[in-house]
Scaffold this motif. Sequence first.
Motif, PDB file in Angstrom:
ATOM      1  N   ARG A 112      52.382  57.086 -28.903  1.00  0.00           N
ATOM      2  CA  ARG A 112      51.722  58.081 -28.033  1.00  0.00           C
ATOM      3  C   ARG A 112      52.756  59.224 -27.597  1.00  0.00           C
ATOM      4  O   ARG A 112      53.997  59.146 -27.676  1.00  0.00           O
ATOM      5  CB  ARG A 112      51.284  57.464 -26.546  1.00  0.00           C
ATOM      6  CG  ARG A 112      50.208  56.385 -26.617  1.00  0.00           C
ATOM      7  CD  ARG A 112      49.019  56.869 -26.890  1.00  0.00           C
ATOM      8  NE  ARG A 112      47.920  55.946 -27.119  1.00  0.00           N
ATOM      9  CZ  ARG A 112      46.652  56.108 -27.268  1.00  0.00           C
ATOM     10  NH1 ARG A 112      46.150  57.205 -27.627  1.00  0.00           N
ATOM     11  NH2 ARG A 112      45.568  55.209 -27.310  1.00  0.00           N
ATOM     12  N   PRO A 113      52.313  60.490 -27.390  1.00  0.00           N
ATOM     13  CA  PRO A 113      53.221  61.980 -27.180  1.00  0.00           C
ATOM     14  C   PRO A 113      54.019  61.446 -26.068  1.00  0.00           C
ATOM     15  O   PRO A 113      55.401  61.767 -26.391  1.00  0.00           O
ATOM     16  CB  PRO A 113      52.209  62.821 -26.642  1.00  0.00           C
ATOM     17  CG  PRO A 113      50.873  62.293 -27.239  1.00  0.00           C
ATOM     18  CD  PRO A 113      50.686  60.782 -27.315  1.00  0.00           C
ATOM     19  N   GLY A 114      53.765  60.701 -24.890  1.00  0.00           N
ATOM     20  CA  GLY A 114      54.568  60.255 -24.019  1.00  0.00           C
ATOM     21  C   GLY A 114      55.845  59.448 -24.376  1.00  0.00           C
ATOM     22  O   GLY A 114      57.070  59.644 -24.014  1.00  0.00           O
ATOM     23  N   GLN A 115      55.604  58.450 -25.311  1.00  0.00           N
ATOM     24  CA  GLN A 115      56.581  57.483 -25.889  1.00  0.00           C
ATOM     25  C   GLN A 115      57.480  58.467 -26.714  1.00  0.00           C
ATOM     26  O   GLN A 115      58.531  58.147 -26.751  1.00  0.00           O
ATOM     27  CB  GLN A 115      55.753  56.305 -26.599  1.00  0.00           C
ATOM     28  CG  GLN A 115      55.065  55.421 -25.864  1.00  0.00           C
ATOM     29  CD  GLN A 115      54.049  54.433 -26.646  1.00  0.00           C
ATOM     30  OE1 GLN A 115      53.487  54.740 -27.622  1.00  0.00           O
ATOM     31  NE2 GLN A 115      54.339  53.343 -26.387  1.00  0.00           N
ATOM     32  N   ALA A 116      56.922  59.185 -27.433  1.00  0.00           N
ATOM     33  CA  ALA A 116      57.685  60.016 -28.402  1.00  0.00           C
ATOM     34  C   ALA A 116      58.698  61.093 -27.329  1.00  0.00           C
ATOM     35  O   ALA A 116      59.918  61.234 -27.989  1.00  0.00           O
ATOM     36  CB  ALA A 116      57.055  61.247 -29.302  1.00  0.00           C
ATOM     37  N   ARG A 117      58.159  61.479 -26.379  1.00  0.00           N
ATOM     38  CA  ARG A 117      59.237  62.317 -25.470  1.00  0.00           C
ATOM     39  C   ARG A 117      60.361  61.522 -24.960  1.00  0.00           C
ATOM     40  O   ARG A 117      61.649  61.978 -24.990  1.00  0.00           O
ATOM     41  CB  ARG A 117      58.198  63.056 -24.491  1.00  0.00           C
ATOM     42  CG  ARG A 117      59.146  64.148 -23.728  1.00  0.00           C
ATOM     43  CD  ARG A 117      58.477  64.276 -22.372  1.00  0.00           C
ATOM     44  NE  ARG A 117      56.980  64.521 -22.299  1.00  0.00           N
ATOM     45  CZ  ARG A 117      56.540  65.703 -22.445  1.00  0.00           C
ATOM     46  NH1 ARG A 117      57.416  66.868 -22.636  1.00  0.00           N
ATOM     47  NH2 ARG A 117      55.139  65.974 -22.388  1.00  0.00           N
ATOM     48  N   GLN A 118      59.778  60.189 -24.575  1.00  0.00           N
ATOM     49  CA  GLN A 118      60.788  59.358 -23.833  1.00  0.00           C
ATOM     50  C   GLN A 118      61.789  59.025 -25.117  1.00  0.00           C
ATOM     51  O   GLN A 118      63.225  58.966 -24.746  1.00  0.00           O
ATOM     52  CB  GLN A 118      60.373  58.023 -23.552  1.00  0.00           C
ATOM     53  CG  GLN A 118      59.388  58.443 -22.192  1.00  0.00           C
ATOM     54  CD  GLN A 118      58.661  56.945 -21.977  1.00  0.00           C
ATOM     55  OE1 GLN A 118      58.826  55.882 -22.325  1.00  0.00           O
ATOM     56  NE2 GLN A 118      57.687  57.213 -20.809  1.00  0.00           N
ATOM     57  N   ALA A 119      61.523  58.853 -26.527  1.00  0.00           N
ATOM     58  CA  ALA A 119      62.582  58.400 -27.477  1.00  0.00           C
ATOM     59  C   ALA A 119      63.310  59.633 -27.792  1.00  0.00           C
ATOM     60  O   ALA A 119      64.647  59.394 -28.100  1.00  0.00           O
ATOM     61  CB  ALA A 119      61.658  57.891 -28.752  1.00  0.00           C
ATOM     62  N   GLU A 120      63.049  60.625 -27.307  1.00  0.00           N
ATOM     63  CA  GLU A 120      64.104  61.972 -27.761  1.00  0.00           C
ATOM     64  C   GLU A 120      64.784  62.163 -26.508  1.00  0.00           C
ATOM     65  O   GLU A 120      65.650  63.000 -26.686  1.00  0.00           O
ATOM     66  CB  GLU A 120      63.042  63.195 -28.231  1.00  0.00           C
ATOM     67  CG  GLU A 120      62.395  62.983 -29.441  1.00  0.00           C
ATOM     68  CD  GLU A 120      63.104  62.663 -30.708  1.00  0.00           C
ATOM     69  OE1 GLU A 120      64.336  63.111 -30.583  1.00  0.00           O
ATOM     70  OE2 GLU A 120      62.817  62.141 -31.678  1.00  0.00           O
ATOM     71  N   ALA A 121      64.509  61.632 -25.475  1.00  0.00           N
ATOM     72  CA  ALA A 121      65.214  62.022 -24.038  1.00  0.00           C
ATOM     73  C   ALA A 121      66.613  61.597 -24.309  1.00  0.00           C
ATOM     74  O   ALA A 121      66.763  60.437 -24.777  1.00  0.00           O
ATOM     75  CB  ALA A 121      64.362  61.530 -22.856  1.00  0.00           C
ATOM     76  N   PRO A 122      67.795  62.475 -23.763  1.00  0.00           N
ATOM     77  CA  PRO A 122      69.028  61.937 -23.875  1.00  0.00           C
ATOM     78  C   PRO A 122      69.030  60.852 -22.881  1.00  0.00           C
ATOM     79  O   PRO A 122      68.511  60.876 -21.717  1.00  0.00           O
ATOM     80  CB  PRO A 122      69.710  63.326 -23.411  1.00  0.00           C
ATOM     81  CG  PRO A 122      68.796  64.116 -22.815  1.00  0.00           C
ATOM     82  CD  PRO A 122      67.411  63.758 -23.297  1.00  0.00           C
ATOM     83  N   PRO A 123      70.210  60.080 -23.250  1.00  0.00           N
ATOM     84  CA  PRO A 123      70.469  59.024 -22.224  1.00  0.00           C
ATOM     85  C   PRO A 123      71.067  59.262 -21.023  1.00  0.00           C
ATOM     86  O   PRO A 123      71.726  60.304 -20.776  1.00  0.00           O
ATOM     87  CB  PRO A 123      71.247  57.914 -22.954  1.00  0.00           C
ATOM     88  CG  PRO A 123      72.062  58.980 -24.060  1.00  0.00           C
ATOM     89  CD  PRO A 123      70.913  59.958 -24.415  1.00  0.00           C
ATOM     90  N   THR A 124      70.621  58.753 -19.834  1.00  0.00           N
ATOM     91  CA  THR A 124      71.074  59.250 -18.630  1.00  0.00           C
ATOM     92  C   THR A 124      72.720  58.489 -18.404  1.00  0.00           C
ATOM     93  O   THR A 124      72.873  57.499 -19.043  1.00  0.00           O
ATOM     94  CB  THR A 124      70.197  58.740 -17.432  1.00  0.00           C
ATOM     95  OG1 THR A 124      69.991  57.470 -17.729  1.00  0.00           O
ATOM     96  CG2 THR A 124      68.919  59.645 -17.606  1.00  0.00           C
ATOM     97  N   ALA A 125      73.465  59.148 -17.560  1.00  0.00           N
ATOM     98  CA  ALA A 125      74.649  58.689 -17.434  1.00  0.00           C
ATOM     99  C   ALA A 125      74.811  57.407 -16.687  1.00  0.00           C
ATOM    100  O   ALA A 125      73.959  57.529 -15.722  1.00  0.00           O
ATOM    101  CB  ALA A 125      75.679  59.735 -16.802  1.00  0.00           C
ATOM    102  N   GLY A 126      75.509  56.430 -16.966  1.00  0.00           N
ATOM    103  CA  GLY A 126      75.414  55.232 -16.346  1.00  0.00           C
ATOM    104  C   GLY A 126      76.618  55.152 -15.225  1.00  0.00           C
ATOM    105  O   GLY A 126      77.646  56.034 -15.090  1.00  0.00           O
TER     106      GLY A 126
END
Length: 327
Positions: A313-327
């Motif tokens: 889905r588009p939302g899944q594609a957007r999440q896959a491309e999002a940069p990882p957040t700092a831990g």
Amino acid sequence: MAGPIRRRAGEPEAAGADDPLSGLAPLLRVQPHLDDVCRFGGAWAAPHEQEPARQAYFHLVTRGQATLWRPGRAPLQVTAGDILLLPRGDAHVFHGVGPPPSTQLPVTVRHAQSLRFKTTVGAEPDVELICGRLAFEAAPQTLIVTALPDLLVLSVGAQPLATRFAPLLAGIREELNDLRAGAVAVAENLASALFMMMLRAHLETSAPAEGLLRLLGQPLTARAVRAMVRDPVHPWTLDELAATAAASRASLVRAFRAAAGVAPLEFLTDLRLGLAHHRLRTETVSLDRLAAEVGYQSAAALSRAFLRKYGVRPGQARQAEAPPTAG
């Protein structure tokens, strides 16, 4: 697939091309990523694994000579001024002139900005390669890739148009040597221009290729493609596209299928979904707005089409491309 196609800048344009790049340019939407500056000497080898979909390899040979090896293919000698593009991201290895070395010198890696500078230890470098990847970010990606051979090599050398290519190569090399503020961004913009010029040289010296280039190289299909590229949101019908192409519906469908294996409205779907995919990768936009801006009546309709095309889905594609957040 055919072997590598090596183009010489400045050879005459093929007849009947009808300026394919005027339709190709807005489709390419590519993003070059410079990864490595390699300065090698002695016994060395630089392997590159298969890249994921939408990632092409490119290499700029800025000094010396090297050998390109690909599985099942004859070795290819490359030299300073050669620009190489592997559109499908195929696995390959660079090594020095001659057979592959049985043992290799160690390599030091220095990180600067977003680049890796790789240098052999124990031998004076006599080869310099600038290596990167090219992401095909817009539609129709599959047609762009199938339009090109497995390997495209542009030999700049001392050809008549070297005055156009050489400054870009020199500019990229100078930026990466100096590493002033913004150097990588400048070099990547120069690489983008270099890539477009490489495609132009490819088009000017060959008959229309399969896929997208063939669509753009034939006046009948090119008129329809350009109309869709200019206004992908318009609710195009086959009748409208046929009228734009000055052809019958049946003739237009036959021409599209012969050139690219898709019907005109299938091409339009690929174009819209590719634009949506690109915007999901590069912008923060609501799905309702995105759907309207790429020609779908609702977010649900876009989501269904996107799932059929990409398997997510588009939302899944957007999440896959999002940069990882700092831990």
